[in-house]
Write a protein that holds these residues in place. Structure first.
Motif, PDB file in Angstrom:
ATOM      1  N   LEU A 132      57.589  21.453  81.516  1.00 33.14           N
ATOM      2  CA  LEU A 132      57.030  21.111  80.210  1.00 33.14           C
ATOM      3  C   LEU A 132      58.147  20.805  79.215  1.00 33.14           C
ATOM      4  CD1 LEU A 132      54.464  20.889  78.411  1.00 33.14           C
ATOM      5  CD2 LEU A 132      54.793  23.318  77.887  1.00 33.14           C
ATOM      6  N   VAL A 133      59.135  21.671  79.160  1.00 35.33           N
ATOM      7  CA  VAL A 133      60.263  21.454  78.249  1.00 35.33           C
ATOM      8  C   VAL A 133      61.034  20.198  78.651  1.00 35.33           C
ATOM      9  CG1 VAL A 133      62.458  22.412  77.416  1.00 35.33           C
ATOM     10  CG2 VAL A 133      60.422  23.878  77.570  1.00 35.33           C
ATOM     11  N   GLY A 134      61.223  19.990  79.951  1.00 38.43           N
ATOM     12  CA  GLY A 134      61.903  18.786  80.423  1.00 38.43           C
ATOM     13  C   GLY A 134      61.175  17.522  80.010  1.00 38.43           C
TER      14      GLY A 134
ATOM     15  N   GLU B 267      67.583  23.880  76.473  1.00 34.53           N
ATOM     16  CA  GLU B 267      66.430  23.569  77.326  1.00 34.53           C
ATOM     17  C   GLU B 267      66.031  24.750  78.218  1.00 34.53           C
ATOM     18  OE1 GLU B 267      65.083  20.008  80.376  1.00 34.53           O
ATOM     19  OE2 GLU B 267      66.833  19.704  79.104  1.00 34.53           O
ATOM     20  N   THR B 268      66.999  25.352  78.897  1.00 38.40           N
ATOM     21  CA  THR B 268      66.704  26.482  79.782  1.00 38.40           C
ATOM     22  C   THR B 268      66.192  27.671  78.982  1.00 38.40           C
ATOM     23  OG1 THR B 268      68.366  25.749  81.360  1.00 38.40           O
ATOM     24  CG2 THR B 268      67.689  28.060  81.503  1.00 38.40           C
ATOM     25  N   GLU B 269      66.850  27.957  77.869  1.00 37.44           N
ATOM     26  CA  GLU B 269      66.422  29.069  77.018  1.00 37.44           C
ATOM     27  C   GLU B 269      65.013  28.820  76.481  1.00 37.44           C
ATOM     28  OE1 GLU B 269      65.320  31.205  73.597  1.00 37.44           O
ATOM     29  OE2 GLU B 269      65.955  29.129  73.400  1.00 37.44           O
ATOM     30  N   LEU B 270      64.716  27.576  76.119  1.00 37.70           N
ATOM     31  CA  LEU B 270      63.373  27.240  75.634  1.00 37.70           C
ATOM     32  C   LEU B 270      62.318  27.553  76.695  1.00 37.70           C
ATOM     33  CD1 LEU B 270      63.929  23.821  73.829  1.00 37.70           C
ATOM     34  CD2 LEU B 270      62.890  25.858  72.821  1.00 37.70           C
ATOM     35  N   ALA B 271      62.579  27.137  77.923  1.00 37.47           N
ATOM     36  CA  ALA B 271      61.630  27.367  79.020  1.00 37.47           C
ATOM     37  C   ALA B 271      61.459  28.862  79.280  1.00 37.47           C
ATOM     38  CB  ALA B 271      62.087  26.637  80.277  1.00 37.47           C
ATOM     39  N   GLU B 272      62.555  29.608  79.285  1.00 33.61           N
ATOM     40  CA  GLU B 272      62.474  31.047  79.517  1.00 33.61           C
ATOM     41  C   GLU B 272      61.730  31.756  78.394  1.00 33.61           C
ATOM     42  OE1 GLU B 272      66.582  32.073  80.054  1.00 33.61           O
ATOM     43  OE2 GLU B 272      66.623  31.287  82.112  1.00 33.61           O
TER      44      GLU B 272
ATOM     45  N   ASP C 251      48.089  35.470  83.423  1.00 34.30           N
ATOM     46  CA  ASP C 251      48.403  36.735  84.095  1.00 34.30           C
ATOM     47  C   ASP C 251      48.395  36.593  85.611  1.00 34.30           C
ATOM     48  OD1 ASP C 251      48.862  38.297  81.919  1.00 34.30           O
ATOM     49  OD2 ASP C 251      46.904  39.277  81.928  1.00 34.30           O
ATOM     50  N   GLN C 252      47.654  35.617  86.097  1.00 38.45           N
ATOM     51  CA  GLN C 252      47.489  35.452  87.533  1.00 38.45           C
ATOM     52  C   GLN C 252      48.574  34.583  88.163  1.00 38.45           C
ATOM     53  OE1 GLN C 252      43.504  33.907  87.795  1.00 38.45           O
ATOM     54  NE2 GLN C 252      42.714  35.529  86.505  1.00 38.45           N
ATOM     55  N   ILE C 253      49.456  34.038  87.341  1.00 36.69           N
ATOM     56  CA  ILE C 253      50.491  33.138  87.846  1.00 36.69           C
ATOM     57  C   ILE C 253      51.763  33.929  88.142  1.00 36.69           C
ATOM     58  CG2 ILE C 253      51.954  31.148  87.291  1.00 36.69           C
ATOM     59  CD1 ILE C 253      49.759  30.188  85.448  1.00 36.69           C
ATOM     60  N   ASP C 254      52.348  33.674  89.276  1.00 34.53           N
ATOM     61  CA  ASP C 254      53.616  34.266  89.665  1.00 34.53           C
ATOM     62  C   ASP C 254      54.695  33.902  88.638  1.00 34.53           C
ATOM     63  OD1 ASP C 254      55.376  35.482  91.844  1.00 34.53           O
ATOM     64  OD2 ASP C 254      56.294  33.492  91.560  1.00 34.53           O
ATOM     65  N   ASP C 255      55.614  34.827  88.376  1.00 39.92           N
ATOM     66  CA  ASP C 255      56.674  34.583  87.392  1.00 39.92           C
ATOM     67  C   ASP C 255      57.483  33.327  87.702  1.00 39.92           C
ATOM     68  OD1 ASP C 255      56.057  36.755  85.776  1.00 39.92           O
ATOM     69  OD2 ASP C 255      57.449  38.099  86.812  1.00 39.92           O
ATOM     70  N   ALA C 256      57.834  33.124  88.964  1.00 34.58           N
ATOM     71  CA  ALA C 256      58.634  31.951  89.334  1.00 34.58           C
ATOM     72  C   ALA C 256      57.863  30.657  89.099  1.00 34.58           C
ATOM     73  CB  ALA C 256      59.073  32.039  90.797  1.00 34.58           C
ATOM     74  N   VAL C 257      56.573  30.671  89.380  1.00 36.25           N
ATOM     75  CA  VAL C 257      55.740  29.481  89.161  1.00 36.25           C
ATOM     76  C   VAL C 257      55.625  29.202  87.665  1.00 36.25           C
ATOM     77  CG1 VAL C 257      53.404  28.528  89.392  1.00 36.25           C
ATOM     78  CG2 VAL C 257      54.462  29.739  91.316  1.00 36.25           C
ATOM     79  N   LEU C 258      55.408  30.242  86.877  1.00 33.74           N
ATOM     80  CA  LEU C 258      55.321  30.065  85.428  1.00 33.74           C
ATOM     81  C   LEU C 258      56.633  29.511  84.880  1.00 33.74           C
ATOM     82  CD1 LEU C 258      53.704  30.312  82.827  1.00 33.74           C
ATOM     83  CD2 LEU C 258      54.491  32.686  82.657  1.00 33.74           C
ATOM     84  N   GLN C 259      57.748  30.029  85.361  1.00 27.71           N
ATOM     85  CA  GLN C 259      59.053  29.544  84.916  1.00 27.71           C
ATOM     86  C   GLN C 259      59.243  28.067  85.275  1.00 27.71           C
ATOM     87  OE1 GLN C 259      61.236  31.378  82.982  1.00 27.71           O
ATOM     88  NE2 GLN C 259      62.150  29.368  82.737  1.00 27.71           N
ATOM     89  N   GLN C 260      58.827  27.676  86.476  1.00 29.42           N
ATOM     90  CA  GLN C 260      58.918  26.265  86.872  1.00 29.42           C
ATOM     91  C   GLN C 260      58.057  25.391  85.974  1.00 29.42           C
ATOM     92  OE1 GLN C 260      57.579  26.454  90.921  1.00 29.42           O
ATOM     93  NE2 GLN C 260      59.633  26.770  91.765  1.00 29.42           N
ATOM     94  N   ARG C 261      56.867  25.867  85.674  1.00 29.84           N
ATOM     95  CA  ARG C 261      55.958  25.091  84.826  1.00 29.84           C
ATOM     96  C   ARG C 261      56.501  24.931  83.415  1.00 29.84           C
ATOM     97  NH1 ARG C 261      49.850  27.051  86.604  1.00 29.84           N
ATOM     98  NH2 ARG C 261      49.946  26.141  88.677  1.00 29.84           N
ATOM     99  N   THR C 262      57.043  26.004  82.864  1.00 31.40           N
ATOM    100  CA  THR C 262      57.585  25.884  81.509  1.00 31.40           C
ATOM    101  C   THR C 262      58.825  24.996  81.503  1.00 31.40           C
ATOM    102  OG1 THR C 262      58.819  27.976  81.690  1.00 31.40           O
ATOM    103  CG2 THR C 262      56.610  28.071  80.698  1.00 31.40           C
ATOM    104  N   ALA C 263      59.627  25.062  82.553  1.00 32.96           N
ATOM    105  CA  ALA C 263      60.812  24.191  82.644  1.00 32.96           C
ATOM    106  C   ALA C 263      60.394  22.724  82.712  1.00 32.96           C
ATOM    107  CB  ALA C 263      61.656  24.565  83.865  1.00 32.96           C
TER     108      ALA C 263
END
Length: 161
Positions: free
Chosen positions: A47-49, A13-18, A33-45
């Motif tokens: 979504l995968v969750g 799950e974590t690897e999928l989000a990353e 491109d305009q999204i902060d890396d941490a915000v994008l990571q939270q969003r993908t996490a």
């Protein structure tokens, strides 16, 4: 839905989000491109969750999440194609994970589950955008009507009539 499929996806799950966050940066840069890396990571996490939850209980949690996500992204100015690309990237990664992990015959059934859930999510995205488009068209018609009223009701005189 599929306990066996969960045994392949849950530990990853974590690897999928990353992976998804990296691929979004690489493939779908327009608004992402305009999204902060941490915000994008939270969003993908998230979504995968939501996808993992759907694999446990059925597609509804994922569809609900995708609907909410679509509303939020529309508000942020994202295009339908951008979000469809994200779902396609997720689906591609899930396919690779299943193909690498599952026995051939079981893998086919797992791929069908993944494709069905992600396909329904893409349909849900399209529904959200179409609903928003209809609302916008109604509003445009209302505004055009009001503008016409403000201009007056004098008929247009055509030459030669």
């Amino acid at each position: 839905m599929s306990r066996e499929l969960l045994t392949y996806i849950t530990p990853a799950e974590t690897e999928l989000a990353e992976h998804l966050a990296r691929e979004i940066r690489r493939v779908a840069p327009q608004h992402y491109d305009q999204i902060d890396d941490a915000v994008l990571q939270q969003r993908t996490a998230r979504l995968v969750g939501a996808l993992v939850k759907a694999l446990e209980t059925g597609p509804e949690p994922f569809l609900v999440y995708v609907r909410q996500m679509a509303e939020a992204r529309i508000h942020e100015g994202f295009f339908l194609e951008e979000m469809q690309t994200v779902l396609s990237l997720l689906e591609e990664r899930l396919w690779n994970l299943v193909l690498d992990s599952a026995p051939y015959r079981r893998g086919i059934a797992h791929l069908a589950v993944v494709t069905t859930i992600v396909g329904r999510a893409k349909d849900e995205l399209a529904r959200v955008y179409l609903e928003r488009e209809r609302v916008a068209e109604v509003r445009i018609d209302e505004l055009e009507h009001r503008l016409q009223l403000l201009r007056g009701t004098d008929p247009v005189v055509e030459a030669g009539v």
